[in-house]
Design a protein around this motif. Structure first.
Motif, PDB file in Angstrom:
ATOM      1  N   CYS A 188      16.623  55.048  12.775  1.00  0.00           N
ATOM      2  CA  CYS A 188      17.390  56.187  12.260  1.00  0.00           C
ATOM      3  C   CYS A 188      16.613  56.803  11.100  1.00  0.00           C
ATOM      4  CB  CYS A 188      18.775  55.723  11.801  1.00  0.00           C
ATOM      5  SG  CYS A 188      19.781  57.051  11.067  1.00  0.00           S
ATOM      6  N   VAL A 189      16.460  58.119  11.121  1.00  0.00           N
ATOM      7  CA  VAL A 189      15.727  58.804  10.057  1.00  0.00           C
ATOM      8  C   VAL A 189      16.607  59.785   9.280  1.00  0.00           C
ATOM      9  CG1 VAL A 189      13.498  58.570  11.181  1.00  0.00           C
ATOM     10  CG2 VAL A 189      14.910  60.563  11.688  1.00  0.00           C
ATOM     11  N   GLU A 190      17.803  60.054   9.773  1.00  0.00           N
ATOM     12  CA  GLU A 190      18.663  61.015   9.081  1.00  0.00           C
ATOM     13  C   GLU A 190      20.085  60.891   9.617  1.00  0.00           C
ATOM     14  OE1 GLU A 190      17.348  65.011   9.574  1.00  0.00           O
ATOM     15  OE2 GLU A 190      18.779  65.873   8.148  1.00  0.00           O
ATOM     16  N   THR A 191      21.045  61.111   8.734  1.00  0.00           N
ATOM     17  CA  THR A 191      22.437  61.212   9.171  1.00  0.00           C
ATOM     18  C   THR A 191      22.987  62.551   8.703  1.00  0.00           C
ATOM     19  OG1 THR A 191      23.260  60.109   7.163  1.00  0.00           O
ATOM     20  CG2 THR A 191      22.811  58.723   9.084  1.00  0.00           C
ATOM     21  N   VAL A 192      23.757  63.197   9.557  1.00  0.00           N
ATOM     22  CA  VAL A 192      24.282  64.533   9.256  1.00  0.00           C
ATOM     23  C   VAL A 192      25.776  64.545   9.540  1.00  0.00           C
ATOM     24  CG1 VAL A 192      24.106  67.006   9.727  1.00  0.00           C
ATOM     25  CG2 VAL A 192      22.086  65.542   9.963  1.00  0.00           C
ATOM     26  N   PRO A 193      26.604  64.648   8.508  1.00  0.00           N
ATOM     27  CA  PRO A 193      28.058  64.741   8.763  1.00  0.00           C
ATOM     28  C   PRO A 193      28.390  66.006   9.546  1.00  0.00           C
ATOM     29  CG  PRO A 193      27.586  64.271   6.443  1.00  0.00           C
ATOM     30  CD  PRO A 193      26.279  64.674   7.075  1.00  0.00           C
ATOM     31  N   GLU A 194      29.301  65.857  10.492  1.00  0.00           N
ATOM     32  CA  GLU A 194      29.746  66.993  11.283  1.00  0.00           C
ATOM     33  C   GLU A 194      31.259  67.139  11.122  1.00  0.00           C
ATOM     34  OE1 GLU A 194      27.536  68.773  12.720  1.00  0.00           O
ATOM     35  OE2 GLU A 194      25.847  67.490  13.260  1.00  0.00           O
ATOM     36  N   THR A 213      26.199  62.963  13.093  1.00  0.00           N
ATOM     37  CA  THR A 213      24.975  62.991  13.892  1.00  0.00           C
ATOM     38  C   THR A 213      23.961  62.024  13.297  1.00  0.00           C
ATOM     39  OG1 THR A 213      25.231  65.237  14.734  1.00  0.00           O
ATOM     40  CG2 THR A 213      22.991  64.404  14.555  1.00  0.00           C
ATOM     41  N   PHE A 214      23.367  61.187  14.150  1.00  0.00           N
ATOM     42  CA  PHE A 214      22.346  60.237  13.741  1.00  0.00           C
ATOM     43  C   PHE A 214      21.032  60.653  14.415  1.00  0.00           C
ATOM     44  CE2 PHE A 214      26.452  58.224  13.599  1.00  0.00           C
ATOM     45  CZ  PHE A 214      26.440  57.561  12.379  1.00  0.00           C
ATOM     46  N   VAL A 215      20.047  60.934  13.584  1.00  0.00           N
ATOM     47  CA  VAL A 215      18.735  61.361  14.074  1.00  0.00           C
ATOM     48  C   VAL A 215      17.828  60.134  14.147  1.00  0.00           C
ATOM     49  CG1 VAL A 215      16.798  62.923  13.733  1.00  0.00           C
ATOM     50  CG2 VAL A 215      19.081  63.586  12.949  1.00  0.00           C
ATOM     51  N   PHE A 216      17.203  59.922  15.309  1.00  0.00           N
ATOM     52  CA  PHE A 216      16.344  58.756  15.533  1.00  0.00           C
ATOM     53  C   PHE A 216      14.945  59.195  15.933  1.00  0.00           C
ATOM     54  CE2 PHE A 216      20.527  56.909  16.154  1.00  0.00           C
ATOM     55  CZ  PHE A 216      20.400  55.643  15.604  1.00  0.00           C
ATOM     56  N   LEU A 221      36.066  49.595  18.129  1.00  0.00           N
ATOM     57  CA  LEU A 221      35.236  48.484  17.658  1.00  0.00           C
ATOM     58  C   LEU A 221      33.899  48.967  17.126  1.00  0.00           C
ATOM     59  CD1 LEU A 221      34.504  45.435  17.474  1.00  0.00           C
ATOM     60  CD2 LEU A 221      33.663  45.620  19.852  1.00  0.00           C
ATOM     61  N   VAL A 222      33.297  49.922  17.801  1.00  0.00           N
ATOM     62  CA  VAL A 222      31.907  50.273  17.501  1.00  0.00           C
ATOM     63  C   VAL A 222      31.779  51.486  16.581  1.00  0.00           C
ATOM     64  CG1 VAL A 222      29.738  51.057  18.527  1.00  0.00           C
ATOM     65  CG2 VAL A 222      31.050  49.229  19.610  1.00  0.00           C
ATOM     66  N   SER A 223      32.489  52.580  16.884  1.00  0.00           N
ATOM     67  CA  SER A 223      32.233  53.822  16.143  1.00  0.00           C
ATOM     68  C   SER A 223      32.471  53.688  14.636  1.00  0.00           C
ATOM     69  CB  SER A 223      33.054  54.973  16.728  1.00  0.00           C
ATOM     70  OG  SER A 223      34.443  54.735  16.619  1.00  0.00           O
ATOM     71  N   PRO A 224      33.516  52.968  14.140  1.00  0.00           N
ATOM     72  CA  PRO A 224      33.631  52.805  12.682  1.00  0.00           C
ATOM     73  C   PRO A 224      32.447  52.045  12.099  1.00  0.00           C
ATOM     74  CG  PRO A 224      35.705  52.279  13.764  1.00  0.00           C
ATOM     75  CD  PRO A 224      34.676  52.386  14.833  1.00  0.00           C
ATOM     76  N   TRP A 225      31.963  51.054  12.856  1.00  0.00           N
ATOM     77  CA  TRP A 225      30.801  50.297  12.384  1.00  0.00           C
ATOM     78  C   TRP A 225      29.579  51.201  12.313  1.00  0.00           C
ATOM     79  CZ3 TRP A 225      25.886  49.239  13.810  1.00  0.00           C
ATOM     80  CH2 TRP A 225      25.242  48.177  13.158  1.00  0.00           C
ATOM     81  N   VAL A 226      29.409  52.045  13.310  1.00  0.00           N
ATOM     82  CA  VAL A 226      28.255  52.952  13.333  1.00  0.00           C
ATOM     83  C   VAL A 226      28.295  53.879  12.123  1.00  0.00           C
ATOM     84  CG1 VAL A 226      27.130  54.812  14.604  1.00  0.00           C
ATOM     85  CG2 VAL A 226      28.026  52.835  15.831  1.00  0.00           C
ATOM     86  N   HIS A 227      29.463  54.472  11.850  1.00  0.00           N
ATOM     87  CA  HIS A 227      29.565  55.391  10.711  1.00  0.00           C
ATOM     88  C   HIS A 227      29.297  54.682   9.396  1.00  0.00           C
ATOM     89  CE1 HIS A 227      31.498  59.337  12.085  1.00  0.00           C
ATOM     90  NE2 HIS A 227      31.108  58.707  13.193  1.00  0.00           N
ATOM     91  N   ALA A 228      29.704  53.427   9.293  1.00  0.00           N
ATOM     92  CA  ALA A 228      29.573  52.707   8.017  1.00  0.00           C
ATOM     93  C   ALA A 228      28.208  52.077   7.824  1.00  0.00           C
ATOM     94  CB  ALA A 228      30.656  51.631   7.928  1.00  0.00           C
ATOM     95  N   ASN A 229      27.503  51.746   8.914  1.00  0.00           N
ATOM     96  CA  ASN A 229      26.320  50.908   8.779  1.00  0.00           C
ATOM     97  C   ASN A 229      25.000  51.537   9.213  1.00  0.00           C
ATOM     98  OD1 ASN A 229      27.386  48.036   8.007  1.00  0.00           O
ATOM     99  ND2 ASN A 229      28.804  48.829   9.563  1.00  0.00           N
ATOM    100  N   VAL A 230      25.034  52.497  10.127  1.00  0.00           N
ATOM    101  CA  VAL A 230      23.773  53.077  10.596  1.00  0.00           C
ATOM    102  C   VAL A 230      23.306  54.130   9.592  1.00  0.00           C
ATOM    103  CG1 VAL A 230      22.620  54.350  12.433  1.00  0.00           C
ATOM    104  CG2 VAL A 230      24.333  52.622  12.997  1.00  0.00           C
ATOM    105  N   LYS A 231      22.164  53.875   8.989  1.00  0.00           N
ATOM    106  CA  LYS A 231      21.610  54.739   7.949  1.00  0.00           C
ATOM    107  C   LYS A 231      20.109  54.885   8.192  1.00  0.00           C
ATOM    108  CE  LYS A 231      24.981  53.365   4.423  1.00  0.00           C
ATOM    109  NZ  LYS A 231      25.898  52.736   5.399  1.00  0.00           N
ATOM    110  N   PRO A 232      19.448  55.811   7.482  1.00  0.00           N
ATOM    111  CA  PRO A 232      17.993  55.892   7.603  1.00  0.00           C
ATOM    112  C   PRO A 232      17.350  54.528   7.355  1.00  0.00           C
ATOM    113  CG  PRO A 232      18.807  57.803   6.445  1.00  0.00           C
ATOM    114  CD  PRO A 232      19.991  56.900   6.641  1.00  0.00           C
TER     115      PRO A 232
END
Length: 471
Positions: free
Chosen positions: A52-58, A64-67, A124-135
């Protein structure tokens, strides 16, 4: 002195006929750089690591998670397809949870790619993704997957794109792709949302529609209350609404994505306005069991294909670069039978060895996983049956009959193994078999290389011999 230019008249840009994706010609060529691109094999599903190189709130609770791929290769896909991502929701153990997300970026910019995830607080997954996936977060992915995508070439590129809620993500990829390409396309987007401020990508869609005369965008709030100043449509999807935004709907290719109820309604309404079944393409963001099975089958097929083609890609790339004069100084990626390695000039990530008996240690040995060190003969034994399963981490022996599902017996004995679907689809119960023989009847929840590494799904497996299990 500043000279202000005044608009004296609007002229339509001159464009080539129809719409053609750039890879259409690359794939048909065996010359020069095109052959190099072919050798990279970017148009087939592959298993790869991405950072992941960028996160963009929508808007609308989406992010949006940029990879970018860790091996430096582009990710080639078709607008509308998705990737399957392994999320370590529960830490290193047990196995990560696989989820599929549509790519929202354009494949015409393949060096980075986006997935856009709507946060479901009950999920199960989407809250974890929002909280943990970062650059900096690195995840294992498989893709691209899916038959829901724009054609590679269309001489009469006229589309009606229907989206509801998070269903906008593959549609957004299509809009971005068409906007980035030349060609005489004609695109109508009808986007249903729950709140006036909840339409993801609305600023970009507004800009695209303002500068690209090929794209028209309509919004509707469905049956929600209408705020003051709202200039869009209101009401759920109807035949009249379709006629209003696209009177020539029956001459367009229709791509629709959203919840199951929305798409079922769209199917009926499109028939009413004369759209033929062969012109309708649907992507379900929530569906019945049959839909989930179809998705699992697609992912399993992609995994098998990725594994089978890895060696072919490596060989074709080596052949190509070996045929080039060294004076050309061509960049040469490094390959092995599993595909591309890290790009030259970037340090390889050193993965710390895991505890004995873990997945990594089993796979790196290149053979049968080693048995765990505790002596199973000292464990307590519970249950009845003709066979014995030894759970090394739990420290218990469980008696089982050959006809019984392993997961059910393990749970009765108090062995903690995560499980969601319990039908061999989701892969959440994946564990390592240290010894013994099983019969597994899965529905795509496990990949071939995982089976080769000794993993199996106990929810859909029965024992054929005594077994030792890393759980």
């Amino acid at each position: 002195m500043i000279e202000v230019l005044t608009e004296t008249g609007t002229q339509e840009p001159q464009r080539i006929r129809g719409l053609e994706m750039p890879w259409n010609r690359v794939m048909g060529s065996n010359e020069g750089a095109a052959r190099a691109a072919h050798a990279l094999g970017p148009w087939h599903p592959q298993e790869f690591m991405a950072e992941c190189v960028e996160t963009v709130p929508e808007a609308g609770g989406m992010m949006t998670f940029v990879f970018r791929r860790c091996d430096g290769a582009p990710l080639a896909f078709r607008a509308g397809q998705y990737v399957n991502v392994a999320f370590p929701v529960n830490g290193e153990e047990p196995e990560p949870v696989d989820r599929s997300y549509s790519l929202s970026s354009s494949p015409t910019e393949p060096w980075t790619f986006n997935i856009t995830v709507k946060c479901d607080p009950t999920g199960l997954v989407s809250p974890w993704v929002h909280a943990n996936v970062k650059p900096g977060t690195v995840l294992e992915m498989l893709g691209p997957v899916g038959a829901f995508h724009l054609p590679d070439a269309d001489r009469r590129a006229r589309y009606l794109l229907l989206a509801a809620g998070a269903g906008i993500t593959p549609i957004m990829s299509m809009v971005r792709t068409i906007h980035s390409l030349p060609g005489q396309a004609d695109v109508v987007v009808l986007y249903h949302g729950a709140a006036a401020g909840g339409f993801a990508f609305h600023k970009e869609l507004a800009y695209t529609a303002s500068v690209d005369s090929r794209v028209k965008v309509f919004y509707s709030l469905g049956d929600r209350s209408i705020p003051d100043g709202w200039e869009g449509l209101s009401g759920r999807l109807t035949a009249a609404m379709l006629e209003e935004v696209a009177p020539d709907a029956n001459g367009r290719q229709v791509y629709a994505c959203g919840p199951e109820g929305y798409l079922n309604t769209a199917t009926e309404l499109l028939k009413k306005v004369g759209v033929d079944d062969t012109s309708i393409y649907m992507e379900f963001f929530s569906g019945d069991r049959q839909t989930l099975l179809e998705y699992q089958a697609e992912v399993a097929l992609a995994a098998d294909f990725a594994e089978g083609i890895a060696e072919e890609i490596a060989e074709s790339a080596e052949d190509y670069y070996e045929s080039q004069p060294t004076a050309f100084g061509l960049y040469e990626p490094v390959y092995d039978a599993d595909g591309t390695l890290e790009a030259s000039g970037l340090p390889l990530e050193i993965v710390a060895p895991e505890a004995p008996g873990s997945d990594a240690s089993a796979e790196s040995a290149g053979g049968e996983p080693e048995a765990a060190s505790p002596d199973a003969s000292s464990f307590d034994t519970v249950g009845t049956g003709s066979l014995t399963m030894s759970f090394m981490r739990t420290g218990i022996n469980v008696r089982i009959e050959p006809s019984e599902r392993i997961l059910e017996v393990a749970h009765r004995a108090g062995v903690r193994i995560g499980a969601n679907c319990k039908e061999g689809m989701c892969g959440s119960c994946k564990v390592v078999k240290l010894s013994g023989e099983i019969e597994m009847n899965h529905q795509g929840g496990i990949r071939a290389r995982e089976i080769s590494a000794g993993k199996f799904l106990p929810c859909c497996s029965t024992a054929r011999t005594d077994m030792v299990i890393d759980a």
